[in-house]
Design a protein around this motif. Structure first.
Motif, PDB file in Angstrom:
ATOM      1  N   SER A  83      14.582 -49.885  -5.564  1.00 45.14           N
ATOM      2  CA  SER A  83      14.652 -50.584  -4.613  1.00 45.14           C
ATOM      3  C   SER A  83      15.918 -50.044  -4.070  1.00 45.14           C
ATOM      4  N   PHE A 133      26.663 -55.228 -11.717  1.00 43.04           N
ATOM      5  CA  PHE A 133      28.446 -55.819 -11.722  1.00 43.04           C
ATOM      6  C   PHE A 133      28.970 -56.201 -12.325  1.00 43.04           C
ATOM      7  N   VAL A 161      29.787 -49.026  -0.359  1.00 42.26           N
ATOM      8  CA  VAL A 161      29.147 -49.714   0.953  1.00 42.26           C
ATOM      9  C   VAL A 161      29.334 -48.975   2.523  1.00 42.26           C
ATOM     10  N   SER A 171      17.301 -53.991   1.026  1.00 38.49           N
ATOM     11  CA  SER A 171      18.048 -54.765   2.029  1.00 38.49           C
ATOM     12  C   SER A 171      17.725 -55.344   3.317  1.00 38.49           C
ATOM     13  N   LYS A 190      34.363 -57.599  -4.675  1.00 34.16           N
ATOM     14  CA  LYS A 190      34.364 -57.493  -3.752  1.00 34.16           C
ATOM     15  C   LYS A 190      32.812 -57.265  -3.217  1.00 34.16           C
ATOM     16  N   LEU A 191      31.966 -57.447  -3.789  1.00 33.20           N
ATOM     17  CA  LEU A 191      30.376 -57.439  -3.749  1.00 33.20           C
ATOM     18  C   LEU A 191      30.060 -58.308  -4.007  1.00 33.20           C
ATOM     19  N   LEU A 196      24.039 -56.521  -5.282  1.00 28.39           N
ATOM     20  CA  LEU A 196      24.383 -54.759  -4.612  1.00 28.39           C
ATOM     21  C   LEU A 196      22.986 -54.642  -3.500  1.00 28.39           C
ATOM     22  N   LYS A 215      32.953 -55.015 -12.656  1.00 32.70           N
ATOM     23  CA  LYS A 215      34.043 -54.109 -13.463  1.00 32.70           C
ATOM     24  C   LYS A 215      35.223 -53.367 -12.871  1.00 32.70           C
ATOM     25  N   ASP A 216      35.252 -53.914 -11.721  1.00 29.89           N
ATOM     26  CA  ASP A 216      36.356 -52.993 -10.721  1.00 29.89           C
ATOM     27  C   ASP A 216      36.485 -53.548  -9.779  1.00 29.89           C
ATOM     28  N   ILE A 264      20.445 -44.527   2.708  1.00 32.57           N
ATOM     29  CA  ILE A 264      20.746 -44.745   3.213  1.00 32.57           C
ATOM     30  C   ILE A 264      22.334 -43.596   2.335  1.00 32.57           C
ATOM     31  N   VAL A 270      24.631 -55.349   0.996  1.00 31.37           N
ATOM     32  CA  VAL A 270      23.608 -54.636   1.953  1.00 31.37           C
ATOM     33  C   VAL A 270      23.219 -55.877   3.212  1.00 31.37           C
ATOM     34  N   VAL A 274      15.462 -54.231  12.489  1.00 37.58           N
ATOM     35  CA  VAL A 274      15.935 -55.101  12.862  1.00 37.58           C
ATOM     36  C   VAL A 274      15.638 -55.891  14.574  1.00 37.58           C
ATOM     37  N   ASN A 315      12.155 -48.542   3.272  1.00 34.98           N
ATOM     38  CA  ASN A 315      13.503 -48.630   3.199  1.00 34.98           C
ATOM     39  C   ASN A 315      14.161 -47.316   4.573  1.00 34.98           C
ATOM     40  N   VAL A 333      23.199 -56.305   7.237  1.00 32.72           N
ATOM     41  CA  VAL A 333      22.672 -56.335   8.100  1.00 32.72           C
ATOM     42  C   VAL A 333      22.131 -57.450   8.994  1.00 32.72           C
ATOM     43  N   CYS A 356      26.362 -47.382  -6.686  1.00 32.81           N
ATOM     44  CA  CYS A 356      25.416 -48.567  -5.741  1.00 32.81           C
ATOM     45  C   CYS A 356      26.570 -49.318  -5.378  1.00 32.81           C
ATOM     46  N   ASN A 357      27.423 -49.608  -5.458  1.00 31.67           N
ATOM     47  CA  ASN A 357      29.042 -50.179  -5.214  1.00 31.67           C
ATOM     48  C   ASN A 357      29.444 -50.520  -3.946  1.00 31.67           C
ATOM     49  N   GLN A 360      35.686 -53.122  -6.580  1.00 31.51           N
ATOM     50  CA  GLN A 360      34.996 -52.844  -5.858  1.00 31.51           C
ATOM     51  C   GLN A 360      34.002 -53.607  -6.070  1.00 31.51           C
ATOM     52  N   SER A 361      33.327 -53.873  -7.205  1.00 32.03           N
ATOM     53  CA  SER A 361      32.439 -54.059  -7.861  1.00 32.03           C
ATOM     54  C   SER A 361      32.635 -55.791  -7.328  1.00 32.03           C
ATOM     55  N   GLU A 392      18.618 -49.771  -1.563  1.00 30.04           N
ATOM     56  CA  GLU A 392      18.463 -48.997  -0.188  1.00 30.04           C
ATOM     57  C   GLU A 392      19.198 -47.727  -0.583  1.00 30.04           C
ATOM     58  N   VAL A 393      20.342 -48.270  -0.604  1.00 31.52           N
ATOM     59  CA  VAL A 393      21.689 -47.129  -1.197  1.00 31.52           C
ATOM     60  C   VAL A 393      21.080 -45.415  -0.868  1.00 31.52           C
TER      61      VAL A 393
END
Ligand code: SF4
Lengths: 169, 427
Positions: free
Chosen positions: A68, B68, A30, B142, B78-79, B37, B72-73, A74, B41, A157, A96, B45, A27-28, B75-76, A70-71
């Motif tokens: 929830s 996260f 993108v 999201s 970055k979010l 998380l 934890k890494d 996606i 997104v 959107v 979603n 958007v 989930c992290n 990538q996390s 959204e991924v």
């Protein structure tokens, strides 16, 4: 929106939840294509290698229950899957899917009348589901007018953009 | 015909005299929530929406780093940074970074950001937690959250309501969690899809705020849009201690329309366990404890049961004892405030002395993110809310859901155990 979608059916049971559609550890991510590589990984790790772009997921009741994220829709879209047909959808997944433009079809009869491997043709605008292999046709549930207008506008959107433009006047 | 509490709140936020189930409305929101998380997104958007450079109200958005983090890494990280940068850019007043927050749904009520009669949407399915305070609160994806960031409005379909009336007194070692597991078992995981749940009856009137939070939190486990309690003196006292914002306390009318009314008597309710792999696969503890179900990990935490009351229950059971050698116990206090309170009361020391690993606040293992992810063939009993395949890590792992007391008793026994047996042993 494309006039019709065509692909082979991959059929699953009820309660396909968001944890198997896209496990939490992804989930992290993108990137849509990257997410797509893990679509349905918790349920059917072979799905993404077996499916071809345009293929269709067919499932029983309560598709997309759980979180929830959204991924989830996606990832399904990112895998190249063109649509999901189910007997019913979990509430948040349903929103979603509409918002991100993943076509969804709700129909008990279509799900019962489709087997894995069947060639399916779908018309998102009318909700018509055709099973080419078996020569049968079904009508999915209609969307309420407000949701239909969201879908026709191309998702949430463009709707928000219209509202902002009106407010700016 | 009268209106339900859900209908009244939604009508008021839509500027309408009355609404009824099935109607679609545009409603103003009082608060929009996201975690790192869902925010990642949503922000992407929002950046793509023409004409949307500002959020509608920088005071009405809450952003909580919890899934996260501590990252934890890379990538996390970055979010987490993406959300932090957005919070700074938009001057978001309620931004909770590591060390100042915790799990979003634990933090918001603690910080006075939830009050009766409010309308809250969040980029997390457990946003329904705030129904514990008589607020209409629901989870969304999201894109919906991005729209709410910008417009301060959402479209909603008015849900029909299922009324559940609880009667009787909870026995010793039987808690709100057991009541809710039993309820989810009864409704099924899609039994309340597109519906509101309203909790009624003397049993829930007697519950603490935390107990009500546990129950409202798991409304989504039956597929519900929201799960409502009526605000009472306890609710009002809790909220007034934390905010001086005015709020509206409403009640469902006596002649409100319910789709269904369910009665549950709890007098003989045992502790309950949800077995793999759905939260509605619920069985009484006596059935499960008889089967010698060995456990590899016990997890105490989450927005369902990561509160000070929960940690106290676990500490009381583990005090002066050691957890079984065949398993590990991981505890995530729900928030920084819960962590501090537990530290001050000596709860954390009791847990650590018993052999528990106490983590920093956050979601952690609840969704298989980090700090306690399960491996192939492992089995956990957990105070969390979901046990789908792969929820806590490997798709070849198993998760059982139970109350903090049942989890603590299992931690001592090394296998799933009835907490009531501890009391018998103590006599
Ligand atoms: S604690 Fe678990 S259920 Fe609650 S918000 Fe975090 S991941 Fe979701």
């Amino acid at each position: 929106m494309e006039a019709s979608l065509r692909g082979r059916a991959h059929k699953y049971g009820k309660n396909v939840d968001t944890d198997v559609i896209i496990p939490g550890k992804y989930c992290n991510i993108v990137d849509i294509a990257e997410l797509g590589k893990h679509a349905l990984e918790g349920l059917d790790p072979e799905y993404t290698s077996r499916m071809k772009p345009g293929d269709i997921i067919v499932a029983d009741r309560n598709f997309g229950c759980g979180s929830s994220r959204e991924v989830a829709p996606i990832a399904i879209k990112g895998s190249g899957t063109s649509a999901v047909i189910a007997k019913s959808f979990a509430r948040i997944f349903y929103r979603n899917a509409l918002n991100i433009g993943l076509p969804i079809f709700e129909s008990d009869e279509a799900v019962d009348g489709i087997e894995s491997g069947d060639e399916i043709e779908l018309e998102p605008a009318t909700g018509v589901v055709r099973n080419i292999t078996k020569g049968t046709q079904y009508q999915a549930a209609e969307f309420p007018p407000f949701m239909r207008s969201l879908i026709d506008a191309g998702g949430l959107v463009p709707y928000v953009e219209r509202r902002l433009a009106e407010a700016a006047k | 015909m009268g209106m339900t509490l859900t209908e009244k709140i939604l009508a008021r936020h839509a500027g309408l005299e009355r609404v009824s189930a099935g109607q679609i409305i545009n409603a103003k929101v009082d608060l929009v929530l996201a975690n790192e998380l869902s925010a990642a997104v949503a922000i992407a958007v929002m950046r793509g929406i023409k004409g949307a450079d500002r959020v509608f109200d920088s005071k009405k958005i809450a952003l909580v780093e919890d899934h996260f983090v501590p990252a934890k890494d890379a990538q996390s990280a970055k979010l987490a940074k993406l959300m932090k940068d957005f919070a700074q850019e938009q001057k978001i007043e309620h931004f909770f970074d590591v060390g100042r927050g915790g799990i979003e749904h634990v933090v918001l009520p603690e910080e006075g950001l939830v009050a009766p009669g409010e309308l809250i949407v969040g980029g997390d399915s457990h946003t329904c937690t705030y129904g514990a305070f008589g607020a209409f609160a629901t989870g969304m994806g999201s894109t919906d959250i991005a729209a709410a960031f910008v417009l301060g409005e959402v479209w909603l379909k008015i849900p029909a309501t299922i009324k559940i009336v609880y009667s009787g007194t909870l026995g010793s070692m039987v808690y709100a969690k057991d009541l809710m597991l039993r309820t989810v078992g009864e409704l099924g995981i899609d039994g309340a899809t597109y519906r509101a749940i309203e909790y009624h009856g003397s049993t829930v009137d007697n519950l603490s705020i935390t107990g009500r939070i546990t129950m409202a939190n798991m409304a989504i486990e039956a597929g519900a849009k929201n799960g409502m309690f009526h605000a009472d003196a306890k609710t009002i006292a809790y909220v007034k201690e934390r905010t001086d914002r005015p709020f509206v306390v409403e009640r469902s009318d006596d002649d409100a329309e319910y789709e269904r009314v369910i009665h549950i008597n709890v007098d003989s309710l045992e502790p309950q366990v949800a077995c793999p792999h759905t939260p509605d696969n619920v069985h009484p503890i006596s059935e499960i404890a008889a089967d010698d179900v060995m456990v590899d990990q016990v997890f105490i935490g989450s927005c369902t049961n990561g509160y000070i009351e929960d940690l106290r229950i676990v500490a009381k059971i583990l005090e002066g004892k050691r957890v079984a050698s065949n398993l590990r116990v991981i505890v995530n206090p729900g928030s920084q405030k819960v962590w501090m309170q537990a530290a001050q009361e000596g709860v954390l020391t009791t847990l650590a002395a018993a052999g528990c690993a106490v983590n920093t606040p956050g979601c952690g293992a609840c969704f298989g993110g980090h700090m306690g992810t399960l491996g192939d063939g492992e089995r956990a009993i957990s105070t969390t809310n979901r046990n789908y395949v792969g929820r806590m890590g490997s798709p070849k792992a198993e998760v059982y859901l139970a109350s903090p007391a049942t989890c603590a008793a299992s931690a001592l026994a090394g296998k799933i155990a009835d907490p009531r047996a501890l009391e018998l042993a103590a006599v």
